[in-house]
Motif scaffolding. Structure first.
Motif, mmCIF file in Angstrom:
data_model
loop_
_atom_site.group_PDB
_atom_site.id
_atom_site.type_symbol
_atom_site.label_atom_id
_atom_site.label_comp_id
_atom_site.label_asym_id
_atom_site.label_seq_id
_atom_site.Cartn_x
_atom_site.Cartn_y
_atom_site.Cartn_z
ATOM 1 N N PRO A 95 0.838 -1.212 0.000
ATOM 2 C CA PRO A 95 0.000 0.000 0.000
ATOM 3 C C PRO A 95 0.869 1.257 0.000
ATOM 4 O O PRO A 95 1.965 1.290 0.535
ATOM 5 N N LEU A 96 0.347 2.318 -0.638
ATOM 6 C CA LEU A 96 1.058 3.596 -0.675
ATOM 7 C C LEU A 96 0.807 4.410 0.582
ATOM 8 O O LEU A 96 1.632 5.219 0.973
ATOM 9 N N ARG A 97 -0.310 4.257 1.193
ATOM 10 C CA ARG A 97 -0.645 4.998 2.403
ATOM 11 C C ARG A 97 -1.104 4.025 3.480
ATOM 12 O O ARG A 97 -1.435 2.884 3.200
ATOM 13 N N GLY A 98 -1.131 4.564 4.674
ATOM 14 C CA GLY A 98 -1.645 3.733 5.767
ATOM 15 C C GLY A 98 -0.519 3.175 6.617
ATOM 16 O O GLY A 98 0.650 3.497 6.435
ATOM 17 N N PRO A 99 -0.862 2.332 7.553
ATOM 18 C CA PRO A 99 0.161 1.780 8.447
ATOM 19 C C PRO A 99 1.062 0.799 7.706
ATOM 20 O O PRO A 99 0.708 0.239 6.687
ATOM 21 N N ARG A 100 2.267 0.617 8.242
ATOM 22 C CA ARG A 100 3.218 -0.313 7.663
ATOM 23 C C ARG A 100 2.706 -1.736 7.873
ATOM 24 O O ARG A 100 2.233 -2.081 8.964
ATOM 25 N N PRO A 101 2.815 -2.570 6.863
ATOM 26 C CA PRO A 101 2.360 -3.964 7.029
ATOM 27 C C PRO A 101 3.176 -4.687 8.111
ATOM 28 O O PRO A 101 4.345 -4.379 8.341
ATOM 29 N N ALA A 102 2.563 -5.648 8.720
ATOM 30 C CA ALA A 102 3.239 -6.407 9.787
ATOM 31 C C ALA A 102 4.434 -7.142 9.196
ATOM 32 O O ALA A 102 4.360 -7.747 8.138
ATOM 33 N N GLY A 103 5.570 -7.048 9.899
ATOM 34 C CA GLY A 103 6.775 -7.759 9.483
ATOM 35 C C GLY A 103 7.618 -6.981 8.477
ATOM 36 O O GLY A 103 8.698 -7.427 8.107
ATOM 37 N N ALA A 104 7.156 -5.841 7.989
ATOM 38 C CA ALA A 104 7.946 -5.066 7.013
ATOM 39 C C ALA A 104 9.029 -4.312 7.746
ATOM 40 O O ALA A 104 8.803 -3.741 8.808
ATOM 41 N N SER A 105 10.243 -4.334 7.201
ATOM 42 C CA SER A 105 11.350 -3.629 7.849
ATOM 43 C C SER A 105 11.298 -2.139 7.520
ATOM 44 O O SER A 105 10.806 -1.736 6.468
ATOM 45 N N ARG A 106 11.800 -1.377 8.457
ATOM 46 C CA ARG A 106 11.797 0.079 8.282
ATOM 47 C C ARG A 106 13.004 0.475 7.440
ATOM 48 O O ARG A 106 14.124 0.033 7.684
ATOM 49 N N VAL A 107 12.786 1.330 6.455
ATOM 50 C CA VAL A 107 13.858 1.774 5.573
ATOM 51 C C VAL A 107 14.414 3.077 6.107
ATOM 52 O O VAL A 107 13.676 4.010 6.391
#
Length: 184
Positions: free
Chosen positions: A9-21
């Motif tokens: 997704p382009l907006r909204g909360p970060r998906p679970a398990g996605a690493s922060r860039v």
């Protein structure tokens, strides 16, 4: 084939398990001017077109810029260019719609070449102060760029206005015209 769930997704909360860039700041260099080829070519084309049109005579010749007004002698304030009502006059009479005469000019003294006044010729002449170009000037410069009398390539007149009394006692508007520059 890509499934809808695979598209982040382009907006909204970060998906679970996605690493922060984390982004590192780019080291700042001094900006350098580097012209783009298109800008250089556009500038060259514009300069060439301008030079070509100038050579063809599309643009009128440049004239020297003049100040808005200046004092010539004493208290006479002369406007540096011709008022619009005399713009289309030719060599003669030049200057304007009033009667242009050489005999209404002073021939000697401090104000030689200006209109005769009640001081120089009492009862027969008087000046029209501040009646030129919206009431701020006593006279103006008028130029003609073609052959005019002994001036083969143009003449610049100083036009100074006043009044002359007729033999019947009536006052009429007159302009003293004096050549200031003659181009040969």
């Amino acid at each position: 084939m890509i499934e809808l769930e695979d598209i982040p997704p382009l907006r909204g909360p970060r998906p679970a398990g996605a690493s922060r860039v984390r982004r590192r700041p780019v080291p700042q260099e001094e900006p350098r001017f580097r012209p783009v080829r298109r800008s250089v070519l556009t500038g060259l084309a514009a300069a060439g077109a301008t030079a070509g049109l100038k050579a063809l005579g599309v643009f009128p010749p440049a004239r020297e810029a003049l100040a808005s007004g200046f004092q010539l002698v004493g208290y006479y304030d002369i406007y540096p260019r011709c008022p619009s009502y005399a713009a289309n006059h030719n060599c003669s009479p030049g200057c304007g719609p009033s009667y242009v005469c050489s005999w209404c000019c002073r021939t000697s003294g401090k104000y030689k070449g200006f209109h005769k006044s009640g001081v120089s010729n009492p009862g027969w002449y008087k000046l029209r102060p501040n009646q030129c170009y919206g009431g701020g000037y006593d006279g103006w410069l008028w130029a003609y760029s073609k052959s005019c009398g002994q001036c083969k390539k143009g003449v610049t007149w100083r036009c100074h206005d006043g009044w002359k009394k007729s033999k019947k006692g009536n006052w009429y508007k007159t302009i003293c015209r004096k050549a200031m520059a003659c181009k040969n």
